[in-house]
Design a protein around this motif. Structure first.
Motif, short mmCIF file in Angstrom:
data_model
loop_
_atom_site.label_atom_id
_atom_site.label_comp_id
_atom_site.label_asym_id
_atom_site.label_seq_id
_atom_site.Cartn_x
_atom_site.Cartn_y
_atom_site.Cartn_z
N ALA A 191 8.81 -0.80 7.18
CA ALA A 191 9.00 -1.26 8.55
C ALA A 191 9.67 -2.62 8.59
CB ALA A 191 7.67 -1.30 9.28
N GLY A 244 5.09 0.84 7.24
CA GLY A 244 4.98 1.48 8.55
C GLY A 244 4.65 2.95 8.32
N SER A 293 0.18 -4.18 4.72
CA SER A 293 -0.03 -3.17 5.76
C SER A 293 -0.96 -3.78 6.80
CB SER A 293 -0.66 -1.91 5.16
OG SER A 293 -0.92 -0.95 6.17
N THR A 318 -2.39 -3.49 11.10
CA THR A 318 -2.54 -2.55 12.20
C THR A 318 -3.30 -3.21 13.34
OG1 THR A 318 -3.24 -0.30 12.78
CG2 THR A 318 -4.70 -1.58 11.34
#
Length: 235
Positions: A165, A175, A206, A208
Motif C-alpha cells: 500500500a 494493504g 501493517s 489498521t
C-alpha cells in the motif's frame, strides 16, 4: 533493520512510509496531526498547512508526555485536539504491527506472487475484482504500483490480496483485501506471509483501525509484533 531499534523509532519510520513526510517532517494531509504511541515513547507529525509556531508547540507537547496503555489515547492528545480546533477535530486510531519475515500462515493454499512472471500472467487473465478501481487494478497488475504483491485465486477470480500500500526506501506498509465470501479461510494470512517473503533489508509494517477486528485477527494469527497505536487527528 537493527534488532535494537526502539518501537517508537519504528513507528516514526512507519509514519514516514504511510504519509511520505516532507523534508520538514510535515504531513501532506488529509490528517492535521498524527501521533504514534509506543510502549517506549511518543512520536508525532503535523500537517504542512499548520502555522510553524503552532506546529512547534504541538510537537513540544509530545516530548516527555506520559505514555498510555495500549489502545488508550495519550493524555496529550486532548490538548493537541483543543489547539487544532476542539470538537471540529475528529480522532480515530488503531494498532500498528511490525512484520518480520518469515511469518508463517497456518493454511495451505496456492499463493500467486508478483515476483513470478507466470503468476503475473495468470492474474492478468482473471477479471478485476469489483471492489477495485480499474486504474488501480491496472497499476497493480502492470507492476507499476503496489508491488510486491501476493494473491489467492479461486473459482476463476482473485479473492484475496496483500500488496504494498506504501513503499519507500525506508520501509513498506501492507494493504490487505479479501472478498467477503472468502473470508475466514486464512487467505489474508497466507497472502501477507507471501508478501513479506518478497522483501529484505527494510522494515515492514501493517496497521489498521480500532474497529477492524478481522485485520487484527490476521496480525495475531501471524504472530506479528505489536508496535503501538497510531492516532489520527483530522479537521
Amino acid at each position: 533493520m537493527k534488532d535494537e531499534a526502539r518501537d517508537v523509532d519504528l513507528l516514526r519510520i512507519e509514519l514516514g512510509v504511510i504519509w511520505r513526510l516532507d523534508e520538514r517532517g510535515r504531513l501532506p494531509g488529509p490528517e492535521t496531526m498524527v501521533i504514534g504511541a509506543a510502549s517506549d515513547g511518543l512520536t508525532a507529525a503535523v500537517a504542512g498547512h499548520v502555522p510553524d509556531d503552532l506546529a512547534t508547540h504541538l510537537l513540544s507537547l509530545i516530548t516527555g508526555a506520559a505514555l498510555p496503555p495500549p489502545g488508550v489515547p495519550p493524555g496529550v492528545l486532548a490538548d493537541c485536539r483543543e489547539l487544532l480546533g476542539g470538537e471540529r477535530v475528529t480522532v480515530t486510531g488503531g494498532p500498528s504491527y511490525l512484520v518480520v519475515p518469515p511469518v508463517r500462515a497456518d493454511v495451505t493454499v496456492e499463493v500467486l506472487r508478483s515476483d513470478s512472471a507466470e503468476h503475473v500472467r495468470l492474474v492478468r487473465s482473471l477479471p478485476r475484482p469489483a471492489s477495485w478501481e480499474e486504474d488501480e487494478w491496472g497499476r497493480l497488475t502492470s507492476l507499476s504500483a503496489g508491488t510486491p504483491w501476493a494473491m489467492v485465486a479461486e473459482d476463476g477470480q482473485v479473492v484475496s490480496i496483500c500488496h504494498s500500500a506504501r513503499l519507500t526506501p525506508a520501509g513498506a506498509e501492507a494493504g490487505t483485501w479479501t472478498s467477503p465470501a472468502y473470508r475466514g479461510r486464512g487467505y489474508a494470512a497466507a497472502t501477507t506471509s507471501a508478501w513479506a517473503a518478497q522483501f529484505s533489508e527494510i522494515p515492514l509494517f501493517s496497521s489498521t483501525n480500532a474497529d477492524n477486528h478481522s485485520s487484527q485477527r490476521v496480525a495475531h494469527r501471524l504472530g506479528l509484533r505489536p508496535l503501538g497505536w497510531i492516532w489520527h487527528l483530522t479537521t
